[in-house]
Design an enzyme around this catalytic site. Structure first.
Site, mmCIF file in Angstrom:
data_model
loop_
_atom_site.group_PDB
_atom_site.id
_atom_site.type_symbol
_atom_site.label_atom_id
_atom_site.label_comp_id
_atom_site.label_asym_id
_atom_site.label_seq_id
_atom_site.Cartn_x
_atom_site.Cartn_y
_atom_site.Cartn_z
ATOM 1 N N ARG A 166 11.977 -4.771 4.440
ATOM 2 C CA ARG A 166 11.574 -3.377 4.218
ATOM 3 C C ARG A 166 12.482 -2.407 4.968
ATOM 4 N NH1 ARG A 166 5.454 -1.559 4.959
ATOM 5 N NH2 ARG A 166 5.686 -2.114 7.152
ATOM 6 N N LYS A 210 0.831 -1.211 0.000
ATOM 7 C CA LYS A 210 0.000 0.000 0.000
ATOM 8 C C LYS A 210 0.863 1.257 0.000
ATOM 9 C CE LYS A 210 -2.071 -0.851 3.941
ATOM 10 N NZ LYS A 210 -1.422 -2.103 4.344
ATOM 11 N N ARG A 230 0.297 -8.521 13.517
ATOM 12 C CA ARG A 230 -0.340 -7.540 12.630
ATOM 13 C C ARG A 230 -1.238 -8.241 11.608
ATOM 14 N NH1 ARG A 230 4.773 -4.774 10.621
ATOM 15 N NH2 ARG A 230 3.436 -3.437 9.356
ATOM 16 N N ARG A 279 -9.071 1.068 9.104
ATOM 17 C CA ARG A 279 -8.559 -0.271 9.385
ATOM 18 C C ARG A 279 -9.565 -1.104 10.155
ATOM 19 N NH1 ARG A 279 -2.767 0.923 9.032
ATOM 20 N NH2 ARG A 279 -1.519 -0.913 9.454
ATOM 21 N N ARG A 316 11.768 -0.731 10.597
ATOM 22 C CA ARG A 316 10.749 -0.438 11.615
ATOM 23 C C ARG A 316 10.771 -1.497 12.715
ATOM 24 N NH1 ARG A 316 5.237 0.625 8.306
ATOM 25 N NH2 ARG A 316 4.440 -0.488 10.121
HETATM 26 P P1 AMP Z 1 1.327 1.015 9.020
HETATM 27 O O1 AMP Z 1 2.482 1.908 8.764
HETATM 28 O O2 AMP Z 1 0.117 1.379 8.215
HETATM 29 O O3 AMP Z 1 1.674 -0.439 8.895
HETATM 30 O O4 AMP Z 1 0.917 1.249 10.544
HETATM 31 C C1 AMP Z 1 1.821 0.965 11.608
HETATM 32 C C2 AMP Z 1 1.081 0.884 12.922
HETATM 33 O O5 AMP Z 1 0.460 2.133 13.198
HETATM 34 C C3 AMP Z 1 -0.065 -0.140 12.965
HETATM 35 O O6 AMP Z 1 0.390 -1.458 13.251
HETATM 36 C C4 AMP Z 1 -0.919 0.442 14.087
HETATM 37 O O7 AMP Z 1 -0.341 0.195 15.360
HETATM 38 C C5 AMP Z 1 -0.807 1.945 13.825
HETATM 39 N N1 AMP Z 1 -1.864 2.400 12.864
HETATM 40 C C6 AMP Z 1 -1.701 2.888 11.603
HETATM 41 N N2 AMP Z 1 -2.872 3.196 11.048
HETATM 42 C C7 AMP Z 1 -3.817 2.885 11.962
HETATM 43 C C8 AMP Z 1 -5.239 2.954 11.981
HETATM 44 N N3 AMP Z 1 -5.949 3.380 10.922
HETATM 45 N N4 AMP Z 1 -5.874 2.533 13.113
HETATM 46 C C9 AMP Z 1 -5.194 2.109 14.189
HETATM 47 N N5 AMP Z 1 -3.866 1.995 14.232
HETATM 48 C C10 AMP Z 1 -3.168 2.386 13.141
#
Ligand code: AMP
Length: 215
Positions: free
Chosen positions: A127, A13, A171, A88, A160
């Site tokens: 990554r 994404k 996740r 999400r 990360r």
């Molecule tokens: P991402 O970079 O999209 O993989 O997000 C990393 C982390 O940020 C996720 O595992 C969640 O802990 C938090 N996070 C990101 N977007 C959301 C969301 N829409 N709702 C809740 N937690 C989020």
């Protein structure tokens, strides 16, 4: 054009949102990037989000919904935006519906990117992210020209904390339990388009553009 990129962690994404943002001239709005920037700065928001993020859990709704409500009011969102990593869960999608209604706008599409679990672990473990501009790379599939240096801004690349294998599995479970129901939610609204998230990055971009009717 206003659309959401949906998919499990590692579906690509962020990579695709980055490319589409540039090609279509739209802002990429990634809640994960916003939260990581807050965490780096150790703002109250970042501190609140930290433990959830490190455990691979969702940050509470009021936090992310507040971020999105503010961000979508930005002048740069007037012509459209790409949502990457939000919503999400069904409650977040309902909150988004309300925000959009208040702004008098609607989503044009939700693009669901599919990928199998084995490929997710391979992608996430390799990554690397830029500390400065958050651009995303992969040590094998999308390497930076110079090791550990961002092609776009010269920033340092890092892995990360939540891209460790135990957290990745968590996740994926959160995705299956909370996020996957959105496929049904948006399909009932007639907005969903499914795109195969595996293959060459440029082919996936083409497929996404075709789904958006801009390819
Ligand atoms: P991402 O970079 O999209 O993989 O997000 C990393 C982390 O940020 C996720 O595992 C969640 O802990 C938090 N996070 C990101 N977007 C959301 C969301 N829409 N709702 C809740 N937690 C989020």
């Amino acid at each position: 054009m206003r659309f959401v990129l949906l998919g499990p962690p590692g579906a690509g994404k962020g990579t695709q949102a980055q490319i589409l943002a540039k090609d279509l001239g739209l802002p990429q709005i990634a809640t994960g990037d916003i939260l990581r920037a807050a965490l780096k700065e150790q703002t109250p928001l970042g501190k609140k989000a930290e433990s959830y993020m490190n455990a691979g859990q969702l940050v509470p709704n009021e936090v992310v919904v507040g971020i999105i409500a503010e961000r979508l009011k930005g002048a740069d969102c007037r012509e459209g935006f790409i949502l990457d990593g939000f919503p999400r869960s069904v409650p977040q999608a309902e909150a988004l519906d309300e925000i959009l209604t208040q702004l008098g706008i609607r989503l044009d599409a939700v693009l669901s990117m599919s990928i199998d679990e084995k490929a997710v672990v391979e992608r996430l473990a390799g990554r690397r992210i830029c500390r400065s501009c958050q651009a995303s790379y992969h040590v094998v599939f999308y390497p930076a020209e110079q090791e550990n240096v961002c092609d776009k801004c010269g920033g340092e690349l890092y892995q990360r904390d939540d891209d460790r294998e135990e957290t990745i599995l968590n996740r994926l479970k959160v995705y299956a339990d909370s996020t996957a129901p959105l496929i049904d939610y948006y399909s009932r609204k007639g907005l969903l388009q499914e795109v195969d998230g595996q293959g060459e990055i440029s082919d996936i971009t083409k497929a996404l553009k075709a789904a958006l009717g801009v390819g």
